[in-house]
Design a protein around this motif. Structure first.
Motif, short mmCIF file in Angstrom:
data_model
loop_
_atom_site.label_atom_id
_atom_site.label_comp_id
_atom_site.label_asym_id
_atom_site.label_seq_id
_atom_site.Cartn_x
_atom_site.Cartn_y
_atom_site.Cartn_z
N ALA A 7 0.84 -1.20 0.00
CA ALA A 7 0.00 0.00 0.00
C ALA A 7 0.87 1.24 0.00
N ALA A 8 0.26 2.34 -0.41
CA ALA A 8 0.92 3.65 -0.33
C ALA A 8 0.09 4.51 0.62
N GLN A 9 0.77 5.21 1.50
CA GLN A 9 0.06 6.02 2.50
C GLN A 9 0.73 7.39 2.67
N PHE A 14 -2.80 7.56 6.04
CA PHE A 14 -4.04 7.43 5.25
C PHE A 14 -3.73 6.92 3.84
N ILE A 15 -4.55 6.00 3.35
CA ILE A 15 -4.35 5.45 2.00
C ILE A 15 -5.24 6.11 0.96
N THR A 16 -6.09 7.04 1.41
CA THR A 16 -6.78 7.93 0.47
C THR A 16 -6.62 9.37 0.97
N PRO A 21 -11.74 8.59 -3.47
CA PRO A 21 -11.34 7.19 -3.61
C PRO A 21 -10.10 7.06 -4.50
N GLY A 22 -9.43 5.94 -4.37
CA GLY A 22 -8.26 5.67 -5.21
C GLY A 22 -7.00 6.19 -4.58
N ALA A 23 -5.87 5.90 -5.26
CA ALA A 23 -4.56 6.28 -4.73
C ALA A 23 -3.92 7.33 -5.63
N VAL A 49 -14.66 -2.27 -2.13
CA VAL A 49 -14.62 -0.81 -2.29
C VAL A 49 -13.43 -0.42 -3.18
N THR A 50 -12.29 -1.06 -2.94
CA THR A 50 -11.10 -0.79 -3.76
C THR A 50 -11.37 -1.20 -5.22
N TYR A 51 -12.03 -2.32 -5.41
CA TYR A 51 -12.35 -2.75 -6.77
C TYR A 51 -13.23 -1.71 -7.47
N ARG A 52 -14.25 -1.25 -6.79
CA ARG A 52 -15.18 -0.30 -7.43
C ARG A 52 -14.46 1.02 -7.75
N ALA A 53 -13.45 1.39 -6.92
CA ALA A 53 -12.73 2.65 -7.15
C ALA A 53 -11.88 2.60 -8.42
N LEU A 71 -12.91 -9.58 -2.50
CA LEU A 71 -13.78 -9.97 -1.39
C LEU A 71 -14.98 -9.02 -1.36
N THR A 72 -16.16 -9.60 -1.43
CA THR A 72 -17.38 -8.80 -1.40
C THR A 72 -18.49 -9.65 -0.76
N ARG A 73 -19.41 -8.98 -0.10
CA ARG A 73 -20.51 -9.73 0.50
C ARG A 73 -21.57 -10.04 -0.56
N GLN A 74 -21.41 -9.48 -1.77
CA GLN A 74 -22.39 -9.72 -2.84
C GLN A 74 -21.68 -10.12 -4.14
N GLY A 113 -5.51 -4.11 -0.44
CA GLY A 113 -6.38 -3.14 0.22
C GLY A 113 -7.85 -3.39 -0.01
N GLY A 114 -8.61 -2.42 0.48
CA GLY A 114 -8.19 -1.26 1.25
C GLY A 114 -8.04 -1.55 2.74
N GLY A 115 -8.31 -0.51 3.53
CA GLY A 115 -8.08 -0.59 4.96
C GLY A 115 -8.89 -1.68 5.67
N GLU A 116 -10.12 -1.88 5.22
CA GLU A 116 -10.99 -2.88 5.85
C GLU A 116 -10.43 -4.29 5.61
N ILE A 117 -9.99 -4.52 4.38
CA ILE A 117 -9.42 -5.83 4.02
C ILE A 117 -8.08 -6.03 4.72
N1 NAP Z 1 -3.22 4.04 -1.29
C1 NAP Z 1 -3.32 2.74 -1.45
O1 NAP Z 1 -2.30 2.03 -1.56
C2 NAP Z 1 -4.66 2.08 -1.52
C3 NAP Z 1 -4.70 0.69 -1.65
C4 NAP Z 1 -5.96 0.07 -1.68
C5 NAP Z 1 -7.11 0.81 -1.59
N2 NAP Z 1 -7.03 2.17 -1.46
C6 NAP Z 1 -8.27 2.94 -1.35
O2 NAP Z 1 -8.93 2.56 -0.11
C7 NAP Z 1 -10.34 2.73 -0.28
C8 NAP Z 1 -11.06 1.47 0.10
O3 NAP Z 1 -10.76 1.05 1.41
P1 NAP Z 1 -11.93 0.55 2.38
O4 NAP Z 1 -11.31 0.18 3.67
O5 NAP Z 1 -13.00 1.57 2.36
O6 NAP Z 1 -12.56 -0.72 1.64
P2 NAP Z 1 -11.94 -2.10 1.11
O7 NAP Z 1 -11.10 -2.70 2.17
O8 NAP Z 1 -11.35 -1.92 -0.25
O9 NAP Z 1 -13.24 -2.96 0.88
C9 NAP Z 1 -14.21 -3.15 1.89
C10 NAP Z 1 -15.21 -4.08 1.30
O10 NAP Z 1 -14.71 -5.42 1.32
C11 NAP Z 1 -15.79 -6.32 1.41
N3 NAP Z 1 -15.67 -7.07 2.66
C12 NAP Z 1 -15.22 -6.63 3.86
N4 NAP Z 1 -15.28 -7.61 4.76
C13 NAP Z 1 -15.75 -8.70 4.12
C14 NAP Z 1 -16.01 -10.04 4.50
N5 NAP Z 1 -15.82 -10.46 5.77
N6 NAP Z 1 -16.49 -10.89 3.57
C15 NAP Z 1 -16.69 -10.48 2.31
N7 NAP Z 1 -16.47 -9.22 1.88
C16 NAP Z 1 -16.00 -8.36 2.78
C17 NAP Z 1 -17.08 -5.49 1.39
O11 NAP Z 1 -17.35 -5.32 0.01
P3 NAP Z 1 -18.84 -5.08 -0.58
O12 NAP Z 1 -19.18 -3.68 -0.19
O13 NAP Z 1 -18.69 -5.28 -2.06
O14 NAP Z 1 -19.71 -6.13 0.07
C18 NAP Z 1 -16.57 -4.18 2.00
O15 NAP Z 1 -17.39 -3.07 1.67
C19 NAP Z 1 -10.56 3.05 -1.76
O16 NAP Z 1 -10.77 4.43 -1.92
C20 NAP Z 1 -9.27 2.61 -2.41
O17 NAP Z 1 -9.01 3.30 -3.61
C21 NAP Z 1 -5.83 2.82 -1.43
#
Ligand code: NAP
Length: 175
Positions: A7-9, A14-16, A21-23, A49-53, A71-74, A113-117
């Motif tokens: 990741a880049a921060q 912060f990664i955003t 959204p996005g990097a 979320v990262t995929y959609r971005a 990884l997505t719940r849908q 990424g992102g942070g949740e993953i």
């Molecule tokens: N600077 C960098 O290096 C960098 C790297 C990566 C991402 N980013 C940015 O970070 C942002 C996204 O980060 P984020 O933390 O908001 O989201 P995220 O980690 O990319 O995705 C979270 C999503 O993962 C899915 N998810 C989470 N827990 C799950 C589980 N237990 N089972 C199945 N699916 C699960 C859900 O997707 P669904 O909503 O589809 O169900 C959830 O909304 C974006 O803006 C991206 O561009 C930056």
């Protein structure tokens, strides 16, 4: 299978940049380094979320030999984008997904990424290394590198200058 979180921060973690959204905030040096380093991996995992971005980028890069799993719940909502073995969508647990990729012969997986993953995989003890580009920026808000509480001890491995003010830090997760 080895898993490396890449990741880049900003300097303040912060990664955003704020709510954008996005990097897009990353330096030209990191943008040049990142695609090259991904060639060292035969699989990658990212969150919905990262995929959609960056969806259009992932769609144009659907190539054999570079398996990407979102990884997505849908998963069914992405049926039109999916290509078996190349771009997949799953609601499996991180442990089950990692076990499946390892059983399929994958050796090295980038966690993108992102942070949740990041939090999900760190909390499950599935991350071996972190490769973090630190950009010389302060944002004060945005998506954090780790989206929730963890307590992970790391061992520093190396620091590499990607540019005059951009550092790449590599750490191993202490077991
Ligand atoms: N600077 C960098 O290096 C960098 C790297 C990566 C991402 N980013 C940015 O970070 C942002 C996204 O980060 P984020 O933390 O908001 O989201 P995220 O980690 O990319 O995705 C979270 C999503 O993962 C899915 N998810 C989470 N827990 C799950 C589980 N237990 N089972 C199945 N699916 C699960 C859900 O997707 P669904 O909503 O589809 O169900 C959830 O909304 C974006 O803006 C991206 O561009 C930056």
């Amino acid at each position: 299978m080895e898993i490396v979180l890449i990741a880049a921060q900003s300097l303040d973690g912060f990664i955003t940049r704020h709510d954008t959204p996005g990097a897009g905030f990353t330096s030209a040096e990191d943008k040049a380094w990142f695609p090259g380093v991904l060639r060292e991996f035969d699989a990658s995992i990212l969150g919905g979320v990262t995929y959609r971005a960056e969806r259009s980028l992932f769609l144009t890069n659907r190539k054999p030999g570079r398996r990407r799993v979102v990884l997505t719940r849908q998963p069914e909502a992405f049926a039109e984008d999916a290509m078996a073995g190349i771009l997949e969508f799953t609601a499996e647990s991180p442990a089950a997904l990692v076990q499946r990729l390892a059983a399929a012969g994958h050796r090295r997986c980038a966690l993108l990424g992102g942070g949740e993953i990041h939090r999900l995989f760190l909390a499950a003890g599935l991350v071996d290394q972190l490769w973090i580009t630190v950009e010389p920026r302060l944002f004060g808000s945005g998506t954090p590198l780790v989206g929730g509480r963890v307590d992970i001890a790391l061992t520093w491995l190396s620091t590499q200058s990607l540019g005059a003010s951009t550092q790449l830090l590599r750490y191993a997760v202490r077991r």
